[in-house]
Design an enzyme around this catalytic site. Sequence first.
Site, PDB file in Angstrom:
ATOM      1  N   TRP A 101       0.835  -1.216   0.000  1.00 52.49           N
ATOM      2  CA  TRP A 101       0.000   0.000   0.000  1.00 52.49           C
ATOM      3  C   TRP A 101       0.862   1.255   0.000  1.00 52.49           C
ATOM      4  CZ3 TRP A 101      -3.901  -1.794  -2.045  1.00 52.49           C
ATOM      5  CH2 TRP A 101      -4.545  -2.945  -1.597  1.00 52.49           C
ATOM      6  N   ASP A 171      -1.268   6.539   6.495  1.00 50.51           N
ATOM      7  CA  ASP A 171      -2.380   5.652   6.138  1.00 50.51           C
ATOM      8  C   ASP A 171      -2.608   4.722   7.332  1.00 50.51           C
ATOM      9  OD1 ASP A 171      -4.021   3.617   5.226  1.00 50.51           O
ATOM     10  OD2 ASP A 171      -2.824   3.136   3.451  1.00 50.51           O
ATOM     11  N   LYS A 195     -11.725  -1.857   7.004  1.00 48.00           N
ATOM     12  CA  LYS A 195     -10.848  -2.761   7.741  1.00 48.00           C
ATOM     13  C   LYS A 195     -11.305  -2.869   9.201  1.00 48.00           C
ATOM     14  CE  LYS A 195      -8.568  -3.249   4.011  1.00 48.00           C
ATOM     15  NZ  LYS A 195      -7.435  -2.494   3.508  1.00 48.00           N
TER      16      LYS A 195
HETATM   17  C1  PLP Z   1      -6.887  -2.076   2.255  1.00 52.38           C
HETATM   18  C2  PLP Z   1      -5.878  -1.021   2.363  1.00 52.38           C
HETATM   19  C3  PLP Z   1      -5.735  -0.042   1.374  1.00 52.38           C
HETATM   20  C4  PLP Z   1      -6.589  -0.006   0.131  1.00 52.38           C
HETATM   21  O1  PLP Z   1      -7.882   0.336   0.465  1.00 52.38           O
HETATM   22  P1  PLP Z   1      -9.027   0.646  -0.626  1.00 52.38           P
HETATM   23  O2  PLP Z   1     -10.120   1.188   0.219  1.00 52.38           O
HETATM   24  O3  PLP Z   1      -9.347  -0.660  -1.265  1.00 52.38           O
HETATM   25  O4  PLP Z   1      -8.507   1.632  -1.584  1.00 52.38           O
HETATM   26  C5  PLP Z   1      -4.789   0.940   1.568  1.00 52.38           C
HETATM   27  N1  PLP Z   1      -4.017   0.964   2.669  1.00 52.38           N
HETATM   28  C6  PLP Z   1      -4.124   0.027   3.639  1.00 52.38           C
HETATM   29  C7  PLP Z   1      -3.241   0.095   4.837  1.00 52.38           C
HETATM   30  C8  PLP Z   1      -5.055  -0.996   3.522  1.00 52.38           C
HETATM   31  O5  PLP Z   1      -5.153  -1.921   4.470  1.00 52.38           O
END
Ligand code: PLP
Length: 360
Positions: A101, A171, A195
């Site tokens: 990511w 993030d 998540k």
């Molecule tokens: C799942 C995830 C993403 C991607 O998320 P989307 O909502 O599918 O764009 C980005 N960063 C992290 C840390 C993730 O776990």
Amino acid sequence: MSRVYNFSAGPAVLPQEVLKEAAAEMLDYRGTGMSVMEMSHRSRDFEEILTTAEQDLRDLLNIPEDYKVLFLQGGAHLQFSMIPMNLMKNRVADYIVTGQWAKRAYTEAAIFGKAVKIASSEDKTFSYIPDCSDLPVSPEADYVYICENNTIYGTKFKELPDTKGKLLVSDVSSCFLSEPVDVTKYGLLYGGVQKNIGPAGMVIVIIREDLITEDVLPGTPTYMKYKIHADAGSLYNTPNSYCIYMCGKVFQWLKSMGGLSVMKQRNEEKAAILYNYLDESRLFKGTVHKEDRSLMNVPFVTGDKETDAKFVKEATAEGLVNLKGHRSVGGMRASIYNAMPKAGVEALVAFMKKFEEENL
Ligand SMILES: *Cc1c(COP(=O)(O)O)cnc(C)c1O
């Protein structure tokens, strides 16, 4: 009805109490005679849902007054480009690449300017967090970017990097609300909610007010300016209203559980059950450096692909589902977010012990 223990990395398990409440309100939300899904996002009822959700999130995370909370769409992925478009004023940004990511965010930023990879753990399949105590931060960098909990690899920054005075952008998708955080350490933090919070389809951005300006990169579409959304209180266009409603319920659930310090304690207890077993198992092994272990995502392997596949199959038959690891790591991964009860982790470990006895 029978519920499984769902170890999916995302979309992921939600608190059963929250799902029950949503079900009870599905046809008639509090006497309105309609579902929240059918409601105008400009209605009074929805306005209350939105402001309550924001206030509860502010309470949970202790968000200071000078930070804005934005409920946006496009997932975490759209932030990979919104962040540089809004913050890369000098067209230079530093990225710490600790997984897929972070790598995607880094690659996307390179479209807009000079993205500098100042640290990485790719040499060992992202199985650790690099030392970030003395980074070669670029003098011109507009921000330093991290992915705080690496969902796929199961690592977590236990300490934030020393950004040498630069803005920190993080993030937090897979560790959002798993423990208390000091929001003032960040310029911007954001996470996809699917998540650890709610259903898929929304991202929450928490951003320091002074970073929200009209001074964005030329060509930035209106919709991708933080200012548009901040000025409109996340109602510039139709938001993901049902998702906001569900996240709001999860915020209330978290408050009723005692807030984020209680969640942290619960999450540490749950993770310890699994990690302690992995450390003594003769069949299963954790895949990351101990000091960097995530409380949320726990990858493990047997070292043999067929045994891994057999484990996943037999676990599924026992109601322990979505344990297959990400294709880039292989093996298994148990995501044990806030809503995974301790009993779920205990059931998983009991099954692993049984499987170990039968397969060694
Ligand atoms: C799942 C995830 C993403 C991607 O998320 P989307 O909502 O599918 O764009 C980005 N960063 C992290 C840390 C993730 O776990």
